[in-house]
Structure formats: structure tokens, C-alpha cells
Design a protein around this motif. Structure first.
Motif, mmCIF file in Angstrom:
data_model
loop_
_atom_site.group_PDB
_atom_site.id
_atom_site.type_symbol
_atom_site.label_atom_id
_atom_site.label_comp_id
_atom_site.label_asym_id
_atom_site.label_seq_id
_atom_site.Cartn_x
_atom_site.Cartn_y
_atom_site.Cartn_z
ATOM 1 N N ASP A 116 -7.463 13.445 -9.320
ATOM 2 C CA ASP A 116 -6.896 13.222 -10.645
ATOM 3 C C ASP A 116 -5.366 13.195 -10.603
ATOM 4 O O ASP A 116 -4.729 12.399 -11.312
ATOM 5 C CB ASP A 116 -7.367 14.320 -11.606
ATOM 6 N N VAL A 117 -4.784 14.051 -9.774
ATOM 7 C CA VAL A 117 -3.319 14.082 -9.646
ATOM 8 C C VAL A 117 -2.795 12.753 -9.105
ATOM 9 O O VAL A 117 -1.754 12.248 -9.556
ATOM 10 C CB VAL A 117 -2.884 15.252 -8.742
ATOM 11 N N LEU A 118 -3.500 12.166 -8.147
ATOM 12 C CA LEU A 118 -3.064 10.887 -7.583
ATOM 13 C C LEU A 118 -3.027 9.802 -8.659
ATOM 14 O O LEU A 118 -2.077 9.007 -8.726
ATOM 15 C CB LEU A 118 -3.988 10.465 -6.439
ATOM 16 N N ASP A 176 4.582 6.954 1.541
ATOM 17 C CA ASP A 176 5.451 8.072 1.919
ATOM 18 C C ASP A 176 4.614 9.358 1.927
ATOM 19 O O ASP A 176 4.192 9.847 0.872
ATOM 20 C CB ASP A 176 6.602 8.190 0.919
ATOM 21 N N GLU A 177 4.371 9.888 3.104
ATOM 22 C CA GLU A 177 3.539 11.088 3.212
ATOM 23 C C GLU A 177 4.144 12.278 2.480
ATOM 24 O O GLU A 177 3.413 13.137 1.969
ATOM 25 C CB GLU A 177 3.309 11.416 4.691
ATOM 26 N N ASN A 178 5.463 12.335 2.413
ATOM 27 C CA ASN A 178 6.105 13.433 1.679
ATOM 28 C C ASN A 178 5.763 13.385 0.194
ATOM 29 O O ASN A 178 5.644 14.429 -0.453
ATOM 30 C CB ASN A 178 7.620 13.380 1.878
ATOM 31 N N LYS A 179 5.605 12.181 -0.328
ATOM 32 C CA LYS A 179 5.197 12.023 -1.727
ATOM 33 C C LYS A 179 3.803 12.613 -1.921
ATOM 34 O O LYS A 179 3.549 13.338 -2.899
ATOM 35 C CB LYS A 179 5.206 10.539 -2.102
ATOM 36 N N LEU A 180 2.903 12.323 -1.010
ATOM 37 C CA LEU A 180 1.532 12.831 -1.102
ATOM 38 C C LEU A 180 1.500 14.352 -0.965
ATOM 39 O O LEU A 180 0.706 15.030 -1.633
ATOM 40 C CB LEU A 180 0.660 12.178 -0.028
ATOM 41 N N ASP A 196 -1.711 22.894 -0.904
ATOM 42 C CA ASP A 196 -0.560 22.633 -0.033
ATOM 43 C C ASP A 196 -0.481 23.678 1.077
ATOM 44 O O ASP A 196 0.356 24.589 1.062
ATOM 45 C CB ASP A 196 0.719 22.611 -0.854
ATOM 46 N N THR A 197 -1.351 23.490 2.061
ATOM 47 C CA THR A 197 -1.408 24.412 3.204
ATOM 48 C C THR A 197 -0.975 23.683 4.469
ATOM 49 O O THR A 197 -0.875 22.451 4.498
ATOM 50 C CB THR A 197 -2.838 24.937 3.404
ATOM 51 N N THR A 198 -0.763 24.427 5.510
ATOM 52 C CA THR A 198 -0.393 23.830 6.794
ATOM 53 C C THR A 198 -1.483 22.904 7.292
ATOM 54 O O THR A 198 -1.213 21.819 7.829
ATOM 55 C CB THR A 198 -0.133 24.930 7.846
ATOM 56 N N LEU A 199 -2.729 23.312 7.099
ATOM 57 C CA LEU A 199 -3.861 22.496 7.550
ATOM 58 C C LEU A 199 -3.894 21.159 6.810
ATOM 59 O O LEU A 199 -4.102 20.100 7.426
ATOM 60 C CB LEU A 199 -5.172 23.254 7.334
ATOM 61 N N ARG A 250 -4.283 3.292 1.912
ATOM 62 C CA ARG A 250 -4.921 3.991 3.027
ATOM 63 C C ARG A 250 -4.441 5.428 3.145
ATOM 64 O O ARG A 250 -5.234 6.356 3.330
ATOM 65 C CB ARG A 250 -4.656 3.251 4.343
ATOM 66 N N LYS A 251 -3.126 5.630 3.019
ATOM 67 C CA LYS A 251 -2.593 6.987 3.189
ATOM 68 C C LYS A 251 -3.009 7.899 2.038
ATOM 69 O O LYS A 251 -3.275 9.086 2.249
ATOM 70 C CB LYS A 251 -1.076 6.935 3.329
ATOM 71 N N ALA A 252 -3.085 7.347 0.822
ATOM 72 C CA ALA A 252 -3.552 8.153 -0.304
ATOM 73 C C ALA A 252 -5.028 8.502 -0.128
ATOM 74 O O ALA A 252 -5.448 9.631 -0.438
ATOM 75 C CB ALA A 252 -3.340 7.404 -1.614
ATOM 76 N N ALA A 253 -5.810 7.546 0.360
ATOM 77 C CA ALA A 253 -7.226 7.807 0.587
ATOM 78 C C ALA A 253 -7.409 8.859 1.681
ATOM 79 O O ALA A 253 -8.267 9.753 1.572
ATOM 80 C CB ALA A 253 -7.937 6.518 0.979
#
Length: 275
Positions: free
Chosen positions: A182-184, A198-202, A213-216, A162-165
């Protein structure tokens, strides 16, 4: 008694009676012993049958229990659903806005892909067909509609699917879905490892995509902006009668079940449709 020359007296009758009685007792004892052995054998056979039947019942009950657990868990994630509103990612299309499109809208062929970022078979499909799909979408000959599911969360436990999606949907908001997608898969953990929870991993993986990799994007991932949309997509997968992920349809025909399908054959089919 003297019977005269050449004649002998018959053996005493009591001796014959004694021998006869002994034989009768021996035979009776043998019969009783045989009957006892037969009864023991019947008892052993009865116990053996009972054990076999009992074991069979246990196996059936055990299998039923396993099937019940799998059926109960199929398609679930961590047992809780997001209470937030359903927010579709930017540009989502199709019924209920559950498809993330890649490629030209005018393409004559449409590839529909149901996938789970924790699914090893999905990774295998991606690695085998990715270059061909990119070639065909870049050429304007193929449009791909990606649908995200979370069946591994339900089957294996966790929230990584779910978190990856959700993160992929956040990448779609940023116009970076294809490269992050593709990176995932390139960094997919083992199926039993819920590393994508782990959201930090994503977020770290987002650093592999230029400009993502932006703040948004970070806020979108951390807040689970599209979690409810992902769950709705997974329910659509469950209700679709599909056998598993990946499910890959070319213009409505399930090509993943075609054992003769290859990237070259897929390319030829799409090119023929565009002639």
C-alpha cells in the motif's frame, strides 16, 4: 465600279478572307490554350494523387514503425535479465510459486491481481478497492493472490517496476507485504519518472512500515534477491494472454473489464459466495 443609283459595291473579298482567317486563328488559339490548361490540370491532379499516396504510405510506415517499437519493447525491462537463481519470497504459492497470498487460505473466494507498481491504472484500482479488499480479507471471506509484472519498465524504460517488485517480495519475506504494498502505491511516482529504480527511495518508504526497515530487508533490496523471480513472474504475465495491468480476476472471472463493477458490487459477490 459604278452600279447605278441605290446600289453599292460588295466589300472586297480580301477583307472577308482576312476576317475569316483571323477568326480561325483565334479559335485555334483558344483550343490550344484550353488544351494546355487541361494538360496542366491533369498534371496537377497527377501530382496531387502522388502526394496523397506518398503521404499515406509514410503514415502507414510510420504507424508500423511505432507499433514495431512498442511490440519490441513490451514486457522488457532494462534489456538485461538477472543471472541469479530464482528465489521465491517466503510463502509464495500457485504455479511456479509466483503468487503472493494475502488472506485466509480457507476463504471461499479468490481474487487474482496482476499488477505493476509503476502502473497508474493499478494505483487507481488500489485506491478505489483497497478498503473493501482489506475488509473482506480481514473477515476471512476473501483470499488475494498478487502477481507482479514489469511492463512499464519495458514500455517506458527503466528498472523501477522490477526493483519495486523485488522490494515488495522482500517485504513478504518479513511478513510485511500488505502494508508495504500500500505504501508503494501511495507514493507512486509519475509513470515517466523511474524513481523506484533508486533503491534508497524504496528503503526510505520501508520506514513508513513498522518493523520493516531492517538490515535483512535492506540487504534483500540492495542485492536484488528476488529479481529473477520477478522476471519469471513477468514472463508468466506475458504468456497469460492478458491485455494489461491491472488484470483482476474473481474466481477466474475478469471483473476489471466489467464496467458495472464497483467496490460495493465486489463485496456483495464475495459475501454471496460465502453464504
Amino acid at each position: 465600279m459604278d452600279l447605278g443609283p441605290g446600289r453599292r459595291a460588295a466589300p472586297p473579298r480580301f477583307v472577308l478572307r482576312g476576317v475569316s482567317e483571323k477568326n480561325r486563328q483565334g479559335k485555334r488559339g483558344a483550343r490550344e490554350k484550353l488544351a494546355a490548361e487541361r494538360e496542366k490540370q491533369r498534371s496537377r491532379d497527377k501530382r496531387r494523387r502522388a502526394l496523397i499516396v506518398g503521404a499515406s504510405v509514410v503514415c502507414v510506415l510510420g504507424l508500423a514503425a511505432v507499433i514495431g517499437v512498442v511490440a519490441a519493447n513490451a514486457g522488457k525491462d532494462d534489456g538485461s535479465e538477472s543471472a541469479g537463481p530464482v528465489v521465491a519470497p517466503s510463502g509464495a504459492q500457485g504455479k511456479d510459486g509466483l503468487a503472493i497470498p494475502v488472506g485466509e487460505e480457507s476463504a471461499k473466494s479468490t481474487l487474482t491481481v496482476w499488477e505493476d507498481f509503476r502502473c497508474p491504472a493499478c494505483k487507481a484500482f488500489e485506491l478505489a478497492y483497497r478498503n473493501t479488499i482489506h475488509e473482506l480479507t480481514d473477515a476471512g471471506q476473501l483470499k488475494v493472490e498478487y502477481h507482479l509484472a514489469t511492463i512499464i519498465d519495458g514500455n517506458m524504460g527503466g528498472t523501477g517496476s522490477r526493483k519495486a517488485a523485488n522490494a515488495a517480495a522482500c517485504a513478504q519475506d518479513a511478513g510485511k507485504f500488505p502494508p508495504y504494498h500500500d505504501v508503494l502505491y501511495d507514493n507512486q511516482p509519475p509513470e515517466t519518472d523511474d524513481a523506484f529504480a533508486d533503491e534508497n527511495k524504496l528503503l526510505d518508504l520501508a520506514g513508513k512500515v513498522d518493523g520493516l526497515d531492517t538490515t535483512l530487508f535492506q540487504e534483500c533490496v540492495k542485492n536484488g534477491k528476488h529479481n529473477s523471480w520477478v522476471e519469471k513472474s513477468n514472463k508468466a504475465f506475458q504468456n497469460g494472454g492478458f491485455s494489461g495491468t491491472p488484470t483482476v480476476l474473481l474466481d477466474g472471472k475478469n471483473i476489471y473489464q466489467d464496467r458495472s463493477m464497483t467496490p460495493a458490487k465486489l463485496k456483495q459477490m464475495v459475501e454471496d459466495a460465502n453464504k
